[in-house]
Write a protein that holds these residues in place. Structure first.
Motif, PDB file in Angstrom:
ATOM      1  N   PRO A   1      44.145  19.415  33.237  1.00 36.23           N
ATOM      2  CA  PRO A   1      43.392  19.603  34.491  1.00 36.23           C
ATOM      3  C   PRO A   1      43.168  21.078  34.786  1.00 36.23           C
ATOM      4  O   PRO A   1      43.929  21.963  34.366  1.00 36.23           O
ATOM      5  CB  PRO A   1      44.299  18.955  35.549  1.00 36.23           C
ATOM      6  N   GLY A   2      42.102  21.329  35.521  1.00 34.49           N
ATOM      7  CA  GLY A   2      41.763  22.694  35.896  1.00 34.49           C
ATOM      8  C   GLY A   2      42.269  23.037  37.283  1.00 34.49           C
ATOM      9  O   GLY A   2      43.060  22.298  37.902  1.00 34.49           O
ATOM     10  N   LEU A   3      41.793  24.152  37.783  1.00 32.88           N
ATOM     11  CA  LEU A   3      42.213  24.653  39.087  1.00 32.88           C
ATOM     12  C   LEU A   3      41.422  23.966  40.191  1.00 32.88           C
ATOM     13  O   LEU A   3      40.190  23.908  40.147  1.00 32.88           O
ATOM     14  CB  LEU A   3      41.981  26.165  39.164  1.00 32.88           C
ATOM     15  N   MET A   4      42.140  23.442  41.192  1.00 32.27           N
ATOM     16  CA  MET A   4      41.500  22.841  42.346  1.00 32.27           C
ATOM     17  C   MET A   4      41.067  23.922  43.331  1.00 32.27           C
ATOM     18  O   MET A   4      41.545  25.059  43.264  1.00 32.27           O
ATOM     19  CB  MET A   4      42.433  21.819  42.989  1.00 32.27           C
ATOM     20  N   ALA A   5      40.179  23.565  44.260  1.00 31.74           N
ATOM     21  CA  ALA A   5      39.420  24.543  45.049  1.00 31.74           C
ATOM     22  C   ALA A   5      40.256  25.693  45.597  1.00 31.74           C
ATOM     23  O   ALA A   5      39.957  26.867  45.360  1.00 31.74           O
ATOM     24  CB  ALA A   5      38.702  23.815  46.186  1.00 31.74           C
ATOM     25  N   VAL A   6      41.307  25.381  46.355  1.00 31.91           N
ATOM     26  CA  VAL A   6      42.079  26.444  46.993  1.00 31.91           C
ATOM     27  C   VAL A   6      42.768  27.307  45.946  1.00 31.91           C
ATOM     28  O   VAL A   6      42.726  28.543  46.015  1.00 31.91           O
ATOM     29  CB  VAL A   6      43.094  25.856  47.990  1.00 31.91           C
ATOM     30  N   GLU A   7      43.386  26.685  44.950  1.00 34.11           N
ATOM     31  CA  GLU A   7      44.061  27.471  43.921  1.00 34.11           C
ATOM     32  C   GLU A   7      43.059  28.191  43.023  1.00 34.11           C
ATOM     33  O   GLU A   7      43.356  29.268  42.483  1.00 34.11           O
ATOM     34  CB  GLU A   7      44.999  26.589  43.100  1.00 34.11           C
ATOM     35  N   LEU A   8      41.849  27.638  42.899  1.00 35.33           N
ATOM     36  CA  LEU A   8      40.812  28.313  42.118  1.00 35.33           C
ATOM     37  C   LEU A   8      40.450  29.655  42.740  1.00 35.33           C
ATOM     38  O   LEU A   8      40.399  30.691  42.051  1.00 35.33           O
ATOM     39  CB  LEU A   8      39.574  27.417  42.025  1.00 35.33           C
ATOM     40  N   PHE A   9      40.229  29.680  44.056  1.00 35.51           N
ATOM     41  CA  PHE A   9      39.863  30.949  44.698  1.00 35.51           C
ATOM     42  C   PHE A   9      41.061  31.880  44.822  1.00 35.51           C
ATOM     43  O   PHE A   9      40.889  33.109  44.844  1.00 35.51           O
ATOM     44  CB  PHE A   9      39.169  30.679  46.024  1.00 35.51           C
ATOM     45  N   ASP A  10      42.262  31.324  44.871  1.00 33.79           N
ATOM     46  CA  ASP A  10      43.446  32.174  44.770  1.00 33.79           C
ATOM     47  C   ASP A  10      43.474  32.884  43.419  1.00 33.79           C
ATOM     48  O   ASP A  10      43.791  34.087  43.328  1.00 33.79           O
ATOM     49  CB  ASP A  10      44.719  31.336  44.934  1.00 33.79           C
ATOM     50  N   ALA A  11      43.146  32.124  42.365  1.00 33.51           N
ATOM     51  CA  ALA A  11      43.144  32.709  41.019  1.00 33.51           C
ATOM     52  C   ALA A  11      42.046  33.762  40.876  1.00 33.51           C
ATOM     53  O   ALA A  11      42.224  34.766  40.175  1.00 33.51           O
ATOM     54  CB  ALA A  11      42.963  31.609  39.974  1.00 33.51           C
ATOM     55  N   ILE A  12      40.918  33.560  41.535  1.00 38.57           N
ATOM     56  CA  ILE A  12      39.870  34.585  41.543  1.00 38.57           C
ATOM     57  C   ILE A  12      40.399  35.845  42.221  1.00 38.57           C
ATOM     58  O   ILE A  12      40.199  36.974  41.746  1.00 38.57           O
ATOM     59  CB  ILE A  12      38.607  34.061  42.252  1.00 38.57           C
ATOM     60  N   GLY A  13      41.094  35.650  43.351  1.00 30.95           N
ATOM     61  CA  GLY A  13      41.648  36.794  44.070  1.00 30.95           C
ATOM     62  C   GLY A  13      42.661  37.572  43.251  1.00 30.95           C
ATOM     63  O   GLY A  13      42.766  38.807  43.378  1.00 30.95           O
ATOM     64  N   ARG A  14      43.426  36.859  42.402  1.00 30.83           N
ATOM     65  CA  ARG A  14      44.421  37.533  41.554  1.00 30.83           C
ATOM     66  C   ARG A  14      43.806  38.142  40.308  1.00 30.83           C
ATOM     67  O   ARG A  14      44.494  38.820  39.536  1.00 30.83           O
ATOM     68  CB  ARG A  14      45.507  36.531  41.139  1.00 30.83           C
ATOM     69  N   GLY A  15      42.530  37.859  40.055  1.00 30.87           N
ATOM     70  CA  GLY A  15      41.871  38.402  38.874  1.00 30.87           C
ATOM     71  C   GLY A  15      42.055  37.559  37.631  1.00 30.87           C
ATOM     72  O   GLY A  15      41.637  37.969  36.546  1.00 30.87           O
ATOM     73  N   GLU A  16      42.650  36.373  37.769  1.00 33.60           N
ATOM     74  CA  GLU A  16      42.840  35.512  36.599  1.00 33.60           C
ATOM     75  C   GLU A  16      41.549  34.794  36.220  1.00 33.60           C
ATOM     76  O   GLU A  16      41.260  34.607  35.037  1.00 33.60           O
ATOM     77  CB  GLU A  16      43.953  34.495  36.889  1.00 33.60           C
ATOM     78  N   VAL A  17      40.801  34.348  37.213  1.00 34.15           N
ATOM     79  CA  VAL A  17      39.457  33.817  36.976  1.00 34.15           C
ATOM     80  C   VAL A  17      38.489  34.948  37.263  1.00 34.15           C
ATOM     81  O   VAL A  17      38.448  35.493  38.371  1.00 34.15           O
ATOM     82  CB  VAL A  17      39.174  32.597  37.869  1.00 34.15           C
ATOM     83  N   LYS A  18      37.704  35.311  36.268  1.00 35.23           N
ATOM     84  CA  LYS A  18      36.876  36.514  36.363  1.00 35.23           C
ATOM     85  C   LYS A  18      35.395  36.216  36.553  1.00 35.23           C
ATOM     86  O   LYS A  18      34.609  37.145  36.805  1.00 35.23           O
ATOM     87  CB  LYS A  18      37.079  37.368  35.119  1.00 35.23           C
ATOM     88  N   ALA A  19      35.012  34.938  36.428  1.00 36.19           N
ATOM     89  CA  ALA A  19      33.609  34.564  36.626  1.00 36.19           C
ATOM     90  C   ALA A  19      33.574  33.205  37.305  1.00 36.19           C
ATOM     91  O   ALA A  19      34.296  32.291  36.909  1.00 36.19           O
ATOM     92  CB  ALA A  19      32.867  34.508  35.294  1.00 36.19           C
ATOM     93  N   VAL A  20      32.727  33.062  38.317  1.00 32.10           N
ATOM     94  CA  VAL A  20      32.575  31.783  39.002  1.00 32.10           C
ATOM     95  C   VAL A  20      31.097  31.545  39.275  1.00 32.10           C
ATOM     96  O   VAL A  20      30.375  32.447  39.696  1.00 32.10           O
ATOM     97  CB  VAL A  20      33.399  31.740  40.315  1.00 32.10           C
ATOM     98  N   TRP A  21      30.666  30.327  38.992  1.00 32.02           N
ATOM     99  CA  TRP A  21      29.295  29.884  39.297  1.00 32.02           C
ATOM    100  C   TRP A  21      29.407  28.896  40.447  1.00 32.02           C
ATOM    101  O   TRP A  21      29.996  27.823  40.310  1.00 32.02           O
ATOM    102  CB  TRP A  21      28.674  29.259  38.065  1.00 32.02           C
ATOM    103  N   ILE A  22      28.861  29.261  41.605  1.00 30.39           N
ATOM    104  CA  ILE A  22      28.937  28.457  42.823  1.00 30.39           C
ATOM    105  C   ILE A  22      27.596  27.773  43.031  1.00 30.39           C
ATOM    106  O   ILE A  22      26.561  28.447  43.132  1.00 30.39           O
ATOM    107  CB  ILE A  22      29.310  29.338  44.032  1.00 30.39           C
ATOM    108  N   MET A  23      27.611  26.451  43.113  1.00 30.23           N
ATOM    109  CA  MET A  23      26.381  25.657  43.132  1.00 30.23           C
ATOM    110  C   MET A  23      26.242  24.898  44.452  1.00 30.23           C
ATOM    111  O   MET A  23      26.985  23.959  44.716  1.00 30.23           O
ATOM    112  CB  MET A  23      26.401  24.644  41.981  1.00 30.23           C
TER     113      MET A  23
END
Length: 896
Positions: A364-386
């Motif tokens: 499984p991948g990152l769910m919404a809240v943890e996904l944006f937490d990971a963006i904030g930590r720099g672990e997720v470096k690209a996001v496509w918001i649709m």
């Protein structure tokens, strides 16, 4: 009358709409009388859809770093940047964040690219914020995310329970269907379980105003009450669920929920004695740190009582978006695979065989809240918001904004050029909107309906699935995404639903996989499963008592838990967030429609009078609500409909419509551990009066730059810009400097505590401003008329400077019926003239005869006429009493 049959893009009711475009380009809509979700009825938002199809504010061309670009350049750049991040950091550094506003075909394409070919499961959706707890509840109980009920059941049940649902405002067409059923069969009982007394209570026989977040205790206690009854069937987990409920007596439930013993006992007696019962639930249940358990507590009582799988029975989760269900079908949530498959070896291998990919995500991948937490930590470096606006809708939204600001690559595909989220985009793709795009959506009752285009695609807008396919081609996966039409994607999706499916997976529409393009265009609404054995669809599930994936139905042991937030000395109040009647999500569509801003043009913070008195707050005061995370500013609405100690604030306002209106700034990112759904319904906050030197109303042809100290709230207005303002510094200097800069001639009126100004250029009115210590009441209709036809006499100009008409014609007053623009003044006058029922008012003024959402307020005005002092009943005169207070006054006088 001809027209294109399509589906409304708002809530999960999934109403059929017939849309027409005339020679001038104007769009009109009406309800589709043949569509089984609504049979022709529309709510005010649906009726106003034609007013949302203009191009003002649309994103029409691709952009890179704020500059217009060609599609080829924008796609090449996005793909190159994504590829570089994947090559350097791996696929887990990339994420998609999708939306229940997408069509199923769009969703399928995005999920396939991320989980099937990029090879990570980091695709989640805003449905995580509203329906994911319901998904977990159904899966744990039935082995599948399968809603067992349908809309026909609400008309056949003996007992209908609303819990955590203000359906009168959030699902108005379905609510009106229930209200009609209640009127036709008065013996049908309706229970509303909600800390607030909402408009939904208008048809209730019993309102249980329980303590915030205590719903699970009520249903666990009901399961205990059922334990002494012979069970119609034995389920897995039944012994454990009953053991967990054993100590929940009526007295303990009443204490836990803050209810009277007699009311709890009455509810239990009604449920036990009713031959059939339904429970309709939504965000008030799901948006909780124990939301999944609350859902299972509801499902448990239906299993234990046998009130499931039969007409008029079952636990019915109402979805909040037009295609939240479609997103669940295609695997749009990060912890599921497509077509109800899971992260299990057999399913992963099966999906790899069907898609021809060896890169299927394994976990499984990152769910919404943890996904944006990971963006904030720099672990997720690209996001496509649709098609969604997480900078407003996610909890702790200031932290989300900070995360997006730090993200290496933000791609946004949307129809709106300026949103809170789009401000952080490096690359923006212009998407097609409702009326332009082509595909399917699935409503709350599993009914698949078509959204059909009837408008030309403006500018260089494209379908979301096309963008995904183009990106896939540039990432080296073109063969698997070589679709030329949405029909091909739908057929692939349908084929996958039946692939190696021997009945173990509930979602199966394989009978539709062979549709021709013409048959797809003509597809009639149908409820899944749609198989060779059930080619016309399946209205009701679980009639056999068996679950899916080879399992039996299951009861889940639930231990009721309070919300994680704890009001205390610093933050003594609960905050509940939610929708209001005429607005939708973050207002990117409805906020631009003037008549949808008439009912509640400002964010109102509903507060119990006792709490207001302790804070020194009066009706209409400007107030600040603050939590550990942040604050918002709104307008106090005193209401006995609120539970003491609890506030309510709407979730719609954003940085485009208010300077400090984002209520999710306050909400902590606390989630249910099973579903990942945030606890948006219970936040510990404090309330205080926000002191300003003045408050005012500004009308102008174009919004000027406001002074830095000003608080502001913008609303749609056909004459230009209408803004409510409040500030600390006197506004005179700001206005005079503005007038000098613009070359306007000014007309002023200034006195003790007030300042009014009109700005003119060549005889045309350019600006009108009215301020006082408290927000002044002005006649918007008269001011709007002056912008199109300037007043011709000195008397008329003086009246305009005062903010009123030249003649004493009564103003409409507060708009009650948005469908037909009927104001409080006309309603009061009709009541004084002899209209003694909502029906009579409808016959006279048409109010309440379309969507019916205003009927509770009409009844409150009627009751006020009967019971309040005569001075308050004079049409257009007397002391104005807020709707909620009128209703409570009537309740007290009637001895309820």
């Amino acid at each position: 009358m001809s027209g294109v049959h399509t589906t409304c893009p708002y809530c999960g009711v999934g109403c059929g709409v017939v849309a027409q475009r005339d020679e001038s380009g104007a769009v009109s809509v009406r309800g589709d009388a043949q569509h089984p979700a609504n049979f022709g009825r529309l709510c005010v938002k649906g009726a106003a859809l034609g007013e949302t199809t203009g191009l003002e504010g649309r994103l029409l061309y691709p952009e890179i770093d704020g500059e217009r670009a060609s599609w080829e350049t924008a796609l090449d750049t996005a793909a190159a940047r994504l590829s570089a991040i994947i090559e350097k950091h791996g696929p887990q550094a990339v994420a998609f964040y999708a939306s229940g506003q997408l069509l199923t075909e769009d969703y399928y394409a995005a999920n396939k690219l991320m989980k099937g070919f990029i090879g990570a499961a980091n695709i989640d959706t805003n449905s995580r914020l509203c329906m994911s707890s319901a998904v977990v509840g159904y899966k744990r109980a039935f082995g599948a995310d399968a809603v067992p009920c349908n809309y026909d059941d609400v008309e056949q049940t003996d007992l209908l329970i609303f819990v955590g649902s203000n359906a009168a405002w959030a699902h108005p067409v379905l609510y009106q269907r229930i209200a009609a059923a209640k009127e036709a069969r008065p013996a049908m009982k309706i229970v509303v379980i909600d800390p607030r007394r909402t408009a939904t209570c208008d048809i209730a026989d019993l309102h249980l105003a329980l303590a915030p977040g205590s719903d699970a205790g009520l249903f666990v206690g009901l399961l205990n009450a059922l334990a002494g009854r012979p069970a119609p069937e034995t389920f897995d987990g039944q012994a454990q669920a009953l053991a967990a409920a054993r100590d929940w007596s009526v007295a303990r439930v009443a204490q836990f929920c803050g209810l009277k013993d007699a009311d709890v006992a009455c509810f239990y007696d009604w449920f036990l004695s009713a031959p059939t019962a339904m429970t309709l639930y939504t965000m008030g249940i799901n948006q909780s740190s124990s939301g999944s358990d609350k859902c299972n507590a509801i499902i448990n009582v239906h299993l234990a009582s046998g009130k499931i799988g039969r007409p008029g029975c079952g636990p019915f989760s109402l979805t909040g978006q037009p295609n939240a269900m479609g997103g669940r079908e295609v695997g749009g949530l990060a912890n599921q695979l497509a077509c109800h498959m899971a992260f299990e070896p057999a399913d992963i291998a099966r999906l790899g065989r069907f898609w021809g990919s060896e890169r299927i995500a394994q976990t499984p991948g990152l769910m919404a809240v943890e996904l944006f937490d990971a963006i904030g930590r720099g672990e997720v470096k690209a996001v496509w918001i649709m098609g969604t606006n997480p900078a407003v809708s996610l909890p702790d939204s200031d932290a989300v904004r900070q995360a997006l600001a730090r993200c290496e690559l933000v791609i946004v595909s949307d129809i709106t050029a300026q949103t809170d989220t789009a401000a952080f985009a490096h690359i923006r793709f212009p998407a097609q909107g409702w009326g332009e795009k082509n595909g399917t959506v699935t409503n709350s009752e599993r009914r698949i309906s078509r959204q059909r285009p009837f408008l030309p695609a403006p500018g260089e807008t494209r379908p979301d699935w096309w963008m995904v396919a183009q990106m896939a081609r540039r990432l080296g996966h073109g063969e698997a995404f070589a679709w030329q039409h949405a029909h091909e994607i739908f057929c692939e999706h349908a084929a996958l639903s039946g692939f190696e499916n021997d009945g173990a997976r509930a979602f199966d529409i394989s009978a539709l996989s062979g549709l021709t393009c013409d048959e797809y265009d003509a597809l009639a609404p149908v409820q899944w499963p749609v198989t060779a054995q059930q080619p016309q669809g399946t209205p009701r599930l679980l009639a056999t008592g068996a679950g899916w994936r080879g399992g039996r139905l299951n009861m889940v042991a639930v231990t009721p838990a309070p919300p994680q937030a704890r009001p205390g000395a610093s933050y003594p109040l609960w905050l509940n967030t939610g929708r209001i009647r005429d607005q939708w999500h973050t207002m990117t569509r409805t906020g631009g429609v003037a008549r949808l801003m008439q009912h509640q043009p400002l964010p109102r913070v509903s507060v119990h009078p006792d709490d207001a008195a302790r804070a020194g707050i009066s009706e209409g005061d400007l107030v600040e609500v603050a939590s550990v995370q942040g604050f918002m500013v709104g307008w106090a609405a005193l209401s006995d409909a609120q539970t003491p100690g609890a506030l309510f604030a709407p979730m719609h306002w954003n940085a485009r419509f208010a300077s400090h209106g984002r209520v999710n700034t306050l909400v902590a990112p606390v989630c249910c551990p099973h579903s990942g759904q945030p606890e948006s319904k219970q936040t510990a906050v404090r309330l205080q009066k926000r002191h300003t030197a003045w408050q005012g109303e500004l009308f102008c042809r174009a919004l000027p730059t406001l002074a830095p100290d000003m608080l502001w709230w913008r609303r749609a207005w056909e004459g230009g810009a209408h803004v409510t303002l409040a500030g600390r510094l006197p506004p005179q200097r700001w206005l005079r400097e503005l007038a000098e800069h613009e070359g306007w001639q000014m007309q002023y009126a200034e006195g003790a505590g007030h300042f009014h100004a009109l700005a003119w250029r060549d005889g045309a009115l350019m600006l009108a401003f009215y301020s006082a210590v408290r927000c002044p009441v002005v006649e918007t209709e008269a001011i709007a008329a002056a912008f199109s036809e300037p007043p011709g006499t000195p008397a008329a100009r003086h009246a305009l400077l005062a903010g009123r008409r030249a003649h004493n014609a009564p103003a409409k007053g507060r708009i009650i019926c948005s469908c037909f623009g009927v104001g409080e003044t006309a309603i009061r006058a009709a009541i004084a003239g002899g209209c003694d029922s909502a029906k009579r008012l409808g016959e006279t003024l048409r109010c309440g005869t379309n969507c019916g959402s205003c009927v509770p307020e009409l009844k409150a005005l009627l009751a006020q006429r009967a019971l309040l002092p005569e001075a308050a009943n004079q049409a257009g005169g007397g002391e104005r009493v807020p709707f909620e207070l009128r209703e409570e006054f009537v309740a007290r006088q009637a001895g309820r």
